[in-house]
Structure formats: structure tokens, C-alpha cells
Design a protein around this motif. Structure first.
Motif, PDB file in Angstrom:
ATOM      1  N   ARG A  70       0.802 -10.318   5.665  1.00 46.42           N
ATOM      2  CA  ARG A  70      -0.464 -10.243   4.944  1.00 46.42           C
ATOM      3  C   ARG A  70      -0.551 -11.413   3.970  1.00 46.42           C
ATOM      4  N   ALA A  71      -1.756 -11.902   3.797  1.00 45.64           N
ATOM      5  CA  ALA A  71      -1.986 -12.980   2.835  1.00 45.64           C
ATOM      6  C   ALA A  71      -3.381 -12.805   2.260  1.00 45.64           C
ATOM      7  N   GLU A  72      -3.576 -13.283   1.048  1.00 46.85           N
ATOM      8  CA  GLU A  72      -4.894 -13.218   0.422  1.00 46.85           C
ATOM      9  C   GLU A  72      -5.767 -14.308   1.032  1.00 46.85           C
ATOM     10  N   LEU A  73      -6.716 -13.916   1.867  1.00 46.42           N
ATOM     11  CA  LEU A  73      -7.520 -14.890   2.612  1.00 46.42           C
ATOM     12  C   LEU A  73      -8.714 -15.400   1.811  1.00 46.42           C
ATOM     13  N   LYS A  74      -9.112 -14.643   0.781  1.00 47.60           N
ATOM     14  CA  LYS A  74     -10.191 -15.074  -0.131  1.00 47.60           C
ATOM     15  C   LYS A  74     -11.451 -15.471   0.639  1.00 47.60           C
ATOM     16  N   SER A  96      -4.775  -9.460   2.752  1.00 50.34           N
ATOM     17  CA  SER A  96      -4.231  -8.518   1.765  1.00 50.34           C
ATOM     18  C   SER A  96      -5.255  -8.158   0.708  1.00 50.34           C
ATOM     19  N   ASP A  97      -6.394  -8.855   0.721  1.00 50.19           N
ATOM     20  CA  ASP A  97      -7.427  -8.603  -0.281  1.00 50.19           C
ATOM     21  C   ASP A  97      -8.501  -7.643   0.248  1.00 50.19           C
ATOM     22  N   LYS A  98      -8.191  -6.933   1.316  1.00 51.17           N
ATOM     23  CA  LYS A  98      -9.084  -5.896   1.836  1.00 51.17           C
ATOM     24  C   LYS A  98      -8.620  -4.547   1.297  1.00 51.17           C
ATOM     25  N   ASP A  99      -9.562  -3.610   1.103  1.00 48.71           N
ATOM     26  CA  ASP A  99      -9.216  -2.386   0.377  1.00 48.71           C
ATOM     27  C   ASP A  99      -9.247  -1.127   1.242  1.00 48.71           C
ATOM     28  N   PHE A 216      -1.793   1.766   3.519  1.00 50.41           N
ATOM     29  CA  PHE A 216      -1.644   0.551   4.309  1.00 50.41           C
ATOM     30  C   PHE A 216      -0.292   0.559   5.017  1.00 50.41           C
ATOM     31  N   GLU A 217      -0.289   0.101   6.253  1.00 55.07           N
ATOM     32  CA  GLU A 217       0.955  -0.024   7.009  1.00 55.07           C
ATOM     33  C   GLU A 217       1.670  -1.305   6.588  1.00 55.07           C
ATOM     34  N   ARG A 218       2.931  -1.174   6.253  1.00 56.15           N
ATOM     35  CA  ARG A 218       3.705  -2.314   5.783  1.00 56.15           C
ATOM     36  C   ARG A 218       4.687  -2.748   6.887  1.00 56.15           C
TER      37      ARG A 218
END
Length: 279
Positions: A70-74, A96-99, A216-218
Motif C-alpha cells: 500500500r502507498a499513499e497515491l494522493k 493507503s489513503d482510501k477509507d 483492511f487486509e494487511r
């Protein structure tokens, strides 16, 4: 992630990619929906999943040789992306920035669709047929997560609240379940429109019931591999960081390690050395 994976692979054997070579042999851009349904079912059968809900999609794909992070795609336009790398391993990067955990699962299934259906397509051809290819990946994702025959048995009511139970069982958004039921002709056009009007009225387009409960699945395989190497003294944290050549915070974020993991390892090593000198 490719560099981290390739380095760890020198010490640990990861699962081999388990996708049948002939699963997509008859594919052409713009193929009909029935073909996509068949491919999704073939993959389920190959992985011996039956037609039951998939409890943890991330762990399943890791076991089948697909690396996930996961990464913050912004970006409001990009929820996830995937790439078949030069080492023959598919990588999926989820936002990672999805809720919403269930929407993230659908993103993951969507990228699996691209890996299965579209990995062989050249970039220029992909861009030229972008809308068609995206539609195919969406169809695959729905068919893979909600296999038609078994899913259809669960539609016992067209009341909106009944879809909350289905969301809990299948771990797919209420909107996604309604879209799937409509595509299978379980819901009429009028029922479909009415349900989405209710979703809008309840403001569920932004946040649905159970979004704060379903976790969330990790994907922990790379995390556990790093911990195995360092905590069993195969490599020190310093040796690992020097070999990767990346900021320790970036590695922790990409690999789902706790914040400060490497610093705590380095501190522990330093303390242990001091105790040895004291003795």
C-alpha cells in the motif's frame, strides 16, 4: 518493492506465481462478459476456492505469488495499479489513503483482473482501449469476488437493508453488490435505479454501513520475511538497510512494519553490544 523482494529472495523462497498459462488463451480486447465470467470461475477452480466468499483476498494472492503493498497515491483518479515486473512477479500497489476495506478489496480484485486478462497488452494498445479494458477488469473483479450461481442464491430481498448482511458475508460494498445483481439480471433496471436513489439519500455513496467494522487486509508476507531475517540474526537491521539503500521509514511503510521497527532493532543491537562490553 521490487528491490526489497529481490534482496529478500536471496534468503527466503517465496511462493511461485500460480496462474495457468492457458487461462486467457482466447482473449481479445472487447471480449464478451461470458468469457470473463468463465475465466474468473476457472481461476477460482484452479485455486480450489469453490464458490464461497474469500475471507482474505490479500493473503490469498500472496500465496499465489503476487506481491501487494500500500502507498499513499494522493489521487482521486487512481485507487490502485499493478505491473508485471521484469523478474516475472506481478506487483499490486493499493492506495493507503482510501477509507473503505471492501472497496480496497475490490481494487485488489480489479488489479488481479488486469494481471489475468491484460498483462500481455502493450502500453500504446492499453491506452487506446483504456475504457474497454477498465470495464473488463471491473467485470472480472465482480465475477471473481461474487461468483454468479452462489451469489444469486443470497439475494432474497430487494430492500436496501438486506444488502448490509450480504456486504458482511462477501466483503464487497453494498453498491458493488447491487451492480453485480443488476448485471446478472437479478435486479430490474427500475429496482437498480431505486436502490441507488436510496443509497444517495442515505449518503452511503461516501460511507456505507460496516465501513468502520470490516478491517483492511494487511499483506504481511514481506513484513514477516524481514522480521525472520533480522530476529533470527541472519542479518542485522543495519546490514538490511545498507543492502536496500532506502530510507527506513519508506521500507516500514511499504512492508507494513511497525513505525520505528528498524530504530528499535538498531537500539537493541547497540544495547546488547554494550552489555557484552560490560561483561
Amino acid at each position: 518493492m521490487k528491490e526489497i523482494y529481490s534482496f529478500i529472495q536471496q534468503y527466503i523462497e517465496f511462493p511461485k506465481l500460480d496462474i495457468p498459462e492457458d487461462i486467457n488463451v482466447d482473449y481479445k480486447i472487447g471480449i464478451n462478459d461470458n468469457y470473463i465470467e468463465e475465466v474468473a470461475l476457472k481461476l477460482r477452480n484452479h485455486w480450489q476456492l469453490g464458490c464461497d466468499p474469500i475471507n482474505n483476498l490479500a493473503n490469498l494472492l500472496l500465496k499465489k505469488g503476487i506481491i501487494i503493498t500500500r502507498a499513499e497515491l494522493k489521487s482521486q483518479k487512481v485507487d490502485a495499479f499493478s505491473k508485471l515486473t521484469s523478474i516475472g512477479v506481478p506487483f499490486v500497489i493499493l492506495g493507503s489513503d482510501k477509507d473503505s476495506a471492501v472497496r480496497s478489496r475490490m481494487d485488489l480484485a480489479h488489479e488481479l483482473g488486469h494481471i489475468i486478462l491484460h498483462s500481455h497488452i502493450q502500453q500504446e494498445e492499453f491506452q487506446r482501449n483504456y475504457n474497454i479494458i477498465e470495464s473488463e477488469a471491473k467485470r472480472f473483479a465482480s465475477a471473481f469476488l461474487l461468483p454468479a450461481d452462489e451469489f444469486a442464491k443470497d439475494i432474497y430481498s430487494t430492500k436496501l437493508d438486506s444488502f448490509i448482511y450480504l456486504k458482511q458475508k462477501w466483503k464487497v460494498s453494498i453498491a458493488g453488490i447491487i451492480v453485480r445483481a443488476h448485471s446478472l439480471n437479478i435486479l430490474s433496471n427500475d429496482q437498480y435505479s431505486y436502490l441507488f436513489k436510496q443509497i444517495s439519500a442515505k449518503r452511503w455513496r461516501i460511507r456505507e454501513p460496516l465501513d468502520d467494522i470490516i478491517k483492511f487486509e494487511r499483506p504481511n508476507m514481506i513484513k514477516e520475511a524481514i522480521e525472520l531475517l533480522i530476529e533470527n540474526n541472519i542479518l542485522t537491521a543495519e546490514e538490511f538497510l545498507d543492502s536496500i539503500g532506502m530510507n527506513h521509514k519508506d521500507i516500514e511503510n511499504l512492508c507494513f512494519l511497525p513505525n520505528g521497527y528498524f530504530q528499535s532493532c538498531l537500539l537493541y543491537t547497540s544495547d546488547a553490544a554494550d552489555e557484552g562490553l560490560g561483561v
